[in-house]
Design a protein around this motif. Structure first.
Motif, PDB file in Angstrom:
ATOM      1  N   ASP A 114       0.822  -1.207   0.000  1.00  0.00           N
ATOM      2  CA  ASP A 114       0.000   0.000   0.000  1.00  0.00           C
ATOM      3  C   ASP A 114       0.859   1.262   0.000  1.00  0.00           C
ATOM      4  OD1 ASP A 114       1.068  -0.343   2.478  1.00  0.00           O
ATOM      5  OD2 ASP A 114      -0.757   0.181   3.591  1.00  0.00           O
ATOM      6  N   LYS A 115       2.154   1.113  -0.312  1.00  0.00           N
ATOM      7  CA  LYS A 115       3.064   2.245  -0.412  1.00  0.00           C
ATOM      8  C   LYS A 115       3.590   2.349  -1.841  1.00  0.00           C
ATOM      9  CE  LYS A 115       3.213   2.758   4.189  1.00  0.00           C
ATOM     10  NZ  LYS A 115       2.736   3.948   4.922  1.00  0.00           N
ATOM     11  N   VAL A 116       4.047   3.557  -2.183  1.00  0.00           N
ATOM     12  CA  VAL A 116       4.702   3.763  -3.469  1.00  0.00           C
ATOM     13  C   VAL A 116       5.928   4.634  -3.211  1.00  0.00           C
ATOM     14  CG1 VAL A 116       3.252   5.769  -4.019  1.00  0.00           C
ATOM     15  CG2 VAL A 116       4.444   4.547  -5.850  1.00  0.00           C
ATOM     16  N   GLU A 117       7.061   4.237  -3.829  1.00  0.00           N
ATOM     17  CA  GLU A 117       8.309   4.969  -3.672  1.00  0.00           C
ATOM     18  C   GLU A 117       8.635   5.698  -4.970  1.00  0.00           C
ATOM     19  OE1 GLU A 117      11.427   2.387  -2.566  1.00  0.00           O
ATOM     20  OE2 GLU A 117      10.489   1.699  -0.694  1.00  0.00           O
ATOM     21  N   LEU A 118       8.743   7.020  -4.881  1.00  0.00           N
ATOM     22  CA  LEU A 118       9.227   7.802  -6.016  1.00  0.00           C
ATOM     23  C   LEU A 118      10.743   7.852  -5.912  1.00  0.00           C
ATOM     24  CD1 LEU A 118       7.802  10.934  -7.601  1.00  0.00           C
ATOM     25  CD2 LEU A 118      10.188  10.982  -6.937  1.00  0.00           C
ATOM     26  N   GLN A 119      11.442   7.446  -6.983  1.00  0.00           N
ATOM     27  CA  GLN A 119      12.893   7.330  -6.958  1.00  0.00           C
ATOM     28  C   GLN A 119      13.506   8.185  -8.064  1.00  0.00           C
ATOM     29  OE1 GLN A 119      13.847   3.182  -7.334  1.00  0.00           O
ATOM     30  NE2 GLN A 119      13.050   2.647  -5.292  1.00  0.00           N
ATOM     31  N   VAL A 120      14.599   8.835  -7.721  1.00  0.00           N
ATOM     32  CA  VAL A 120      15.421   9.569  -8.690  1.00  0.00           C
ATOM     33  C   VAL A 120      16.817   8.965  -8.611  1.00  0.00           C
ATOM     34  CG1 VAL A 120      16.350  11.796  -9.366  1.00  0.00           C
ATOM     35  CG2 VAL A 120      14.051  11.662  -8.410  1.00  0.00           C
TER      36      VAL A 120
ATOM     37  N   ILE B  17      15.027  22.048   1.034  1.00  0.00           N
ATOM     38  CA  ILE B  17      13.599  22.232   0.733  1.00  0.00           C
ATOM     39  C   ILE B  17      12.901  20.879   0.644  1.00  0.00           C
ATOM     40  CG2 ILE B  17      11.988  23.059  -1.027  1.00  0.00           C
ATOM     41  CD1 ILE B  17      13.980  25.278  -1.641  1.00  0.00           C
ATOM     42  N   VAL B  18      13.557  19.898   0.023  1.00  0.00           N
ATOM     43  CA  VAL B  18      12.971  18.560  -0.092  1.00  0.00           C
ATOM     44  C   VAL B  18      12.729  17.968   1.301  1.00  0.00           C
ATOM     45  CG1 VAL B  18      13.333  16.220  -0.943  1.00  0.00           C
ATOM     46  CG2 VAL B  18      14.044  18.172  -2.328  1.00  0.00           C
ATOM     47  N   GLU B  19      13.729  18.093   2.192  1.00  0.00           N
ATOM     48  CA  GLU B  19      13.590  17.527   3.537  1.00  0.00           C
ATOM     49  C   GLU B  19      12.470  18.205   4.309  1.00  0.00           C
ATOM     50  OE1 GLU B  19      13.895  17.136   7.711  1.00  0.00           O
ATOM     51  OE2 GLU B  19      14.428  18.999   6.669  1.00  0.00           O
TER      52      GLU B  19
ATOM     53  N   HIS C 267       5.933  12.547   4.562  1.00  0.00           N
ATOM     54  CA  HIS C 267       6.504  11.583   3.618  1.00  0.00           C
ATOM     55  C   HIS C 267       7.872  11.122   4.125  1.00  0.00           C
ATOM     56  CE1 HIS C 267       3.227  12.863   1.294  1.00  0.00           C
ATOM     57  NE2 HIS C 267       3.797  13.876   0.656  1.00  0.00           N
ATOM     58  N   ARG C 268       8.144   9.836   3.975  1.00  0.00           N
ATOM     59  CA  ARG C 268       9.453   9.303   4.362  1.00  0.00           C
ATOM     60  C   ARG C 268      10.464   9.592   3.250  1.00  0.00           C
ATOM     61  NH1 ARG C 268      11.307   3.521   3.946  1.00  0.00           N
ATOM     62  NH2 ARG C 268      13.241   3.387   5.136  1.00  0.00           N
ATOM     63  N   LEU C 269      11.623  10.129   3.644  1.00  0.00           N
ATOM     64  CA  LEU C 269      12.663  10.514   2.687  1.00  0.00           C
ATOM     65  C   LEU C 269      13.969   9.848   3.098  1.00  0.00           C
ATOM     66  CD1 LEU C 269      13.873  12.370   0.426  1.00  0.00           C
ATOM     67  CD2 LEU C 269      14.202  14.098   2.219  1.00  0.00           C
ATOM     68  N   TRP C 270      14.647   9.244   2.161  1.00  0.00           N
ATOM     69  CA  TRP C 270      15.965   8.691   2.434  1.00  0.00           C
ATOM     70  C   TRP C 270      16.777   8.630   1.140  1.00  0.00           C
ATOM     71  CZ3 TRP C 270      11.769   5.725   1.562  1.00  0.00           C
ATOM     72  CH2 TRP C 270      11.869   4.625   0.719  1.00  0.00           C
ATOM     73  N   MET C 271      18.062   8.377   1.278  1.00  0.00           N
ATOM     74  CA  MET C 271      18.949   8.334   0.112  1.00  0.00           C
ATOM     75  C   MET C 271      20.050   7.314   0.351  1.00  0.00           C
ATOM     76  SD  MET C 271      22.085   9.812   1.066  1.00  0.00           S
ATOM     77  CE  MET C 271      22.663  10.527  -0.448  1.00  0.00           C
ATOM     78  N   SER C 272      20.642   6.871  -0.739  1.00  0.00           N
ATOM     79  CA  SER C 272      21.832   6.019  -0.698  1.00  0.00           C
ATOM     80  C   SER C 272      22.742   6.465  -1.835  1.00  0.00           C
ATOM     81  CB  SER C 272      21.452   4.533  -0.850  1.00  0.00           C
ATOM     82  OG  SER C 272      20.814   4.305  -2.090  1.00  0.00           O
TER      83      SER C 272
ATOM     84  N   SER D  81      23.852   8.085  -7.165  1.00  0.00           N
ATOM     85  CA  SER D  81      23.012   8.299  -5.988  1.00  0.00           C
ATOM     86  C   SER D  81      21.583   7.898  -6.284  1.00  0.00           C
ATOM     87  CB  SER D  81      23.058   9.768  -5.535  1.00  0.00           C
ATOM     88  OG  SER D  81      24.381  10.190  -5.287  1.00  0.00           O
ATOM     89  N   LYS D  82      20.846   7.614  -5.218  1.00  0.00           N
ATOM     90  CA  LYS D  82      19.411   7.310  -5.327  1.00  0.00           C
ATOM     91  C   LYS D  82      18.695   8.020  -4.193  1.00  0.00           C
ATOM     92  CE  LYS D  82      17.674   3.342  -3.992  1.00  0.00           C
ATOM     93  NZ  LYS D  82      17.245   1.920  -3.957  1.00  0.00           N
ATOM     94  N   PHE D  83      17.706   8.845  -4.556  1.00  0.00           N
ATOM     95  CA  PHE D  83      16.868   9.547  -3.585  1.00  0.00           C
ATOM     96  C   PHE D  83      15.447   8.987  -3.688  1.00  0.00           C
ATOM     97  CE2 PHE D  83      20.429  12.329  -4.053  1.00  0.00           C
ATOM     98  CZ  PHE D  83      20.571  12.954  -2.833  1.00  0.00           C
ATOM     99  N   CYS D  84      14.821   8.709  -2.510  1.00  0.00           N
ATOM    100  CA  CYS D  84      13.505   8.070  -2.481  1.00  0.00           C
ATOM    101  C   CYS D  84      12.558   8.869  -1.589  1.00  0.00           C
ATOM    102  CB  CYS D  84      13.594   6.632  -1.958  1.00  0.00           C
ATOM    103  SG  CYS D  84      14.679   5.561  -2.917  1.00  0.00           S
ATOM    104  N   ILE D  85      11.306   8.994  -2.038  1.00  0.00           N
ATOM    105  CA  ILE D  85      10.227   9.576  -1.245  1.00  0.00           C
ATOM    106  C   ILE D  85       9.092   8.565  -1.216  1.00  0.00           C
ATOM    107  CG2 ILE D  85       8.620  11.489  -0.971  1.00  0.00           C
ATOM    108  CD1 ILE D  85      10.500  13.226  -2.578  1.00  0.00           C
ATOM    109  N   GLU D  86       8.649   8.203  -0.015  1.00  0.00           N
ATOM    110  CA  GLU D  86       7.607   7.181   0.130  1.00  0.00           C
ATOM    111  C   GLU D  86       6.255   7.834   0.430  1.00  0.00           C
ATOM    112  OE1 GLU D  86       7.924   3.058   2.291  1.00  0.00           O
ATOM    113  OE2 GLU D  86       7.144   4.512   3.721  1.00  0.00           O
ATOM    114  N   PHE D  87       5.192   7.367  -0.260  1.00  0.00           N
ATOM    115  CA  PHE D  87       3.835   7.883  -0.093  1.00  0.00           C
ATOM    116  C   PHE D  87       2.893   6.742   0.246  1.00  0.00           C
ATOM    117  CE2 PHE D  87       6.095  10.271  -3.321  1.00  0.00           C
ATOM    118  CZ  PHE D  87       5.905  11.593  -2.968  1.00  0.00           C
TER     119      PHE D  87
END
Length: 752
Positions: free
Chosen positions: A515-521, A558-560, A568-573, A580-586
């Motif tokens: 029931d979650k979706v991760e937007l990834q860049v 601004i993103v944080e 929204h949950r935000l994390w990166m690796s 790099s990979k940045f993720c926002i979970e909805f």
């Protein structure tokens, strides 16, 4: 009528029958003298004789049966007498309160009254005889002439020769009374023997108990003489067995104990005072100290016979422990008092520091609030010249296309774009850091629309840097603020393109996880080192491997802040040199609750020739630049600085405009809302309208949805203004236009 009563004795019945026969014979003889009735009298005599014979037979049969019954009764009575005589208990039956029958044991138990215990004796008189008999020694309850044991109760009677009987009373179903006398002599004698045995051994048991007690115990008689004591008592008092003997007086005992140093306090030798206190209170408790420093707990208790019991316990260790503990408590109390004084001083110092910090915090909050108010108030004035410059630069680009000034105009556009981005970042940071809870406005939106908009906007930048920008389509619906979410994703994509070497790749997409979706860049750029990953979301923070002049470090901040405000949950690796990979979970939501807006074309090459545009703007430079831009696109433009001026121009012209572009904040309290309403009311037609403003509050979007106009934020992007104007004047009539101003995921909401 029967002349003979069958209930009378047979002898009396026969006598009556003889008399009746004689009377009948005499009557018959008298009637013989009457000639006419002689035969009738004879006939009557014959019949009467037959009846008399029948009655005689009945009487003889009844006499036989009565004799048989009498015989059976006598036999039953003899059997009952034999049974009662054979009983081992006394038995008596009282009918209607009088003695009916009893056996010999019951009658002759008390010889002096046995001759009076006969049938017909009333029950109360029996109990009176029982109470008066000299053979009755005692009873366990008092009895008199009118009482006795209640039905179902019993009493014990002691008679001479050490015999005991239990008298029980029972009621029968005929309301008669049965008395039973049971011999319980053997039981009583056995109980007495056991009791005497226990009494004989009581002293031994008591002595054994005394000897096994941990405390010293000594009992005294009512005269104050020693009765018994245990070994522990001798051990504690230090008296030898030859001295401490049964019968020793208490005064002598105390004197010996004082001589041997057991008692240091001579007041304890006052025996009379001891005894008076025991008589008054029933108990006595003292603490005895010896000359050697031992402490004993002495406790006395009065006994039922007037004597008393003394118990001694050696509590020296407990007293010393208590004294030591009390000393430690006093020392600890003194330490705590000193510590409390120091803490009080520290607390006062802390309170003073906290007060200074509170004042400093209030000043800081006031400064932040002042900064926020300043930025909010100045945003309109800051964005106005940038908006005018962008419109003029767009006009210059069109006019200088193919000329020697085209590169200069492009550089000028890039410089203003950088200024615009920096100003937007500062305003976003200010709004997100403010205490206003109305900063973000979550709504249901489709991630795919926002991703598509960002993809189209940043494709020219990616192509310019020779970076492959790809997007994986996503149709998931989430709940977020469309403006700040678009800005956040745009910052992530711009950073990924900016820090990726030519020939690299940047991917924008989503992954569904339940029931979650991760937007990834994702990018194949220079990466971020471990030492920088913990602070990369702070304002003005830049990684150590970032080239100089590539930004001021506000985008990720601004993103944080946006994700924190929206939940929204935000994390990166990241890995240096790899990417790099940045993720926002909805949270995924139901798409049925959202209103979608049709896609507006982002580019249009058609001319606006033949269309009239009315521009209302109080800033002269912005008004000039907007009019120049619209005229470049081929439109006929009327410019005004207020609602009244605009209505005056339209009245002079006599026809409504095809499109209305208004600013929100005009001079003298005038607003673009009034302009739109006045123009539409003046001509009674629904004139398409676009409000261009620096005010980003949600209430303007709601007003646009209610009054059917689009909202664009300053500085306006010319590439989006042109297709929106073209869509509004060519696309459809009033009432069919989508309310893009209320849908922040639509094109009009992202034009700023």
């Amino acid at each position: 009528m029967n002349l003979i009563d069958p209930l009378e004795p047979p002898e009396l019945q026969l006598l009556r029958q003889d008399r009746i026969i004689e009377a009948l014979v005499r009557r018959a003889m008298r009637q013989n003298h009457v000639g006419q009735t002689a035969y009738s009298a004879f006939q009557s005599a014959i019949e009467l004789q037959a009846q008399v014979a029948a009655k005689t037979r009945d009487l003889e049969r009844a006499a036989d049966e009565l004799e048989t019954t009498r015989f059976e009764r006598e036999r039953t009575r003899r059997n009952l007498d034999e049974a009662l005589a054979a009983m081992g208990e006394g038995f008596a039956l009282f009918t209607e309160g009088q003695l009916a029958i009893c056996n010999d044991l019951f009658q002759h138990l008390l010889p002096d009254v046995s001759d009076r215990i006969v049938p017909g004796l009333p029950l109360p008189e029996y109990f009176e005889l029982l109470a008066q008999s000299r053979f009755v020694i005692s009873t366990d309850r008092q009895i008199g002439a009118n009482d006795g044991p209640l039905p179902g109760a019993s009493m014990v009677i002691e008679v001479t020769e050490d015999r005991f009987y239990q008298l029980s009373t029972q009621r029968t179903s005929m309301d008669n009374t049965v008395l039973l006398l049971s011999d319980i002599t053997a039981v009583v004698r056995q109980n007495r023997s056991e009791k005497e045995h226990l009494i004989d051994r009581q002293a031994d048991y008591l002595q054994a108990v005394f000897e096994n007690m941990t405390s010293g115990v000594c009992s005294f008689s009512a005269n104050g003489d020693v009765v018994m004591h245990n070994q522990q008592f001798r051990k504690l008092t230090g008296l030898p067995m030859t001295v401490l003997q049964k019968g020793m007086n208490m005064a002598r005992l105390l004197q010996l104990m004082s001589i041997r140093g057991f008692i240091a306090d001579h007041s304890l030798l006052q025996v009379d005072e001891w005894r008076r206190q025991l008589l008054r209170q029933g108990r006595l408790r003292r603490q005895v100290r010896s000359r050697s420093g031992q402490v004993f707990d002495l406790q006395g208790n009065r006994l039922p016979d007037g004597g008393f019991l003394v118990e001694l316990k050696d509590v020296t260790l407990e007293i010393r422990a208590t004294e030591t503990l009390e000393k430690r408590v006093l020392e600890r109390t003194r330490e705590l008092t000193e510590t409390n004084a120091r803490l009080t001083q520290q607390y006062e110092e802390k309170a003073r520091v906290e007060e200074e910090l509170r004042v400093a915090k209030e000043r800081a909050e006031a400064a932040v609030s002042s900064k926020t108010r300043f930025l909010a108030a100045a945003s309109h004035d800051l964005l106005q010249p940038i908006n005018a410059a962008k419109l003029l630069i767009a006009t210059l680009q069109t006019n200088s296309a193919g000329s020697e000034h085209e590169p200069m105009v492009d550089r000028l556009k890039g410089a203003f774009t950088s200024i615009e981005q920096l100003l937007h970042a500062l305003l976003d940071i200010s709004r997100l850091d403010s205490a206003d809870h109305d900063t973000v406005h979550p709504t249901t939106l489709c991630l795919g629309q926002i991703m598509q908009t960002i993809f189209e906007d940043q494709m020219p930048l990616a192509q310019k840097r020779n970076v492959a920008l790809r997007m994986v389509p996503c149709m998931s619906w989430v709940r977020s603020d469309p403006v700040y979410l678009l800005r956040s994703i745009q910052n992530l994509v711009v950073n990924a393109i900016q820090y990726t070497e030519p020939g690299g790749k940047v991917v924008l997409g989503c992954r569904r996880r339940g029931d979650k979706v991760e937007l990834q860049v994702l990018d194949t750029g220079i990466g971020i080192g471990p030492e920088d990953q913990s602070r990369i979301f702070e304002e003005f923070a830049r990684a150590g491997n970032v080239p100089v002049g590539s930004g001021v470090g506000l985008g990720l901040s601004i993103v944080e802040r946006t994700c924190r405000h929206l939940g929204h949950r935000l994390w990166m690796s990241s890995e240096v040199g790899v990417g790099s990979k940045f993720c926002i979970e909805f949270d995924v939501v139901d798409a049925a609750t959202a209103l979608t807006a049709p896609k507006v074309p982002m580019q249009s090459e058609e001319s606006l020739e033949g269309f009239i545009a009315l521009v209302v703007e109080n800033d002269e430079n912005v008004l000039f630049a907007t009019c120049q831009t619209l005229e470049t696109w081929g439109a006929s433009v009327l410019g005004a600085r207020s609602t009244e001026e605009a209505v005056g121009h339209l009245r002079d012209m006599g026809i409504p405009p095809d499109i209305l572009l208004v600013d929100y904040q005009l001079d003298g309290g005038d607003t673009g809302l009034s302009t739109i309403a006045r123009v539409r009311a003046e001509f009674g037609t629904h004139v398409p309208a676009i409000m261009i403003t620096a005010d980003r509050r949600d209430r303007l979007l709601r007003a646009g949805a209610e009054q059917d106009f689009s909202v664009m934020t300053k500085p306006v992007q010319v590439s989006r203004l042109r297709p929106l104007i073209d869509w509004k004047i060519r696309g459809g009539a009033a009432g069919t236009e989508p309310k893009v101003g209320n849908d922040r995921t639509g094109p009009a909401a992202s034009l700023g």
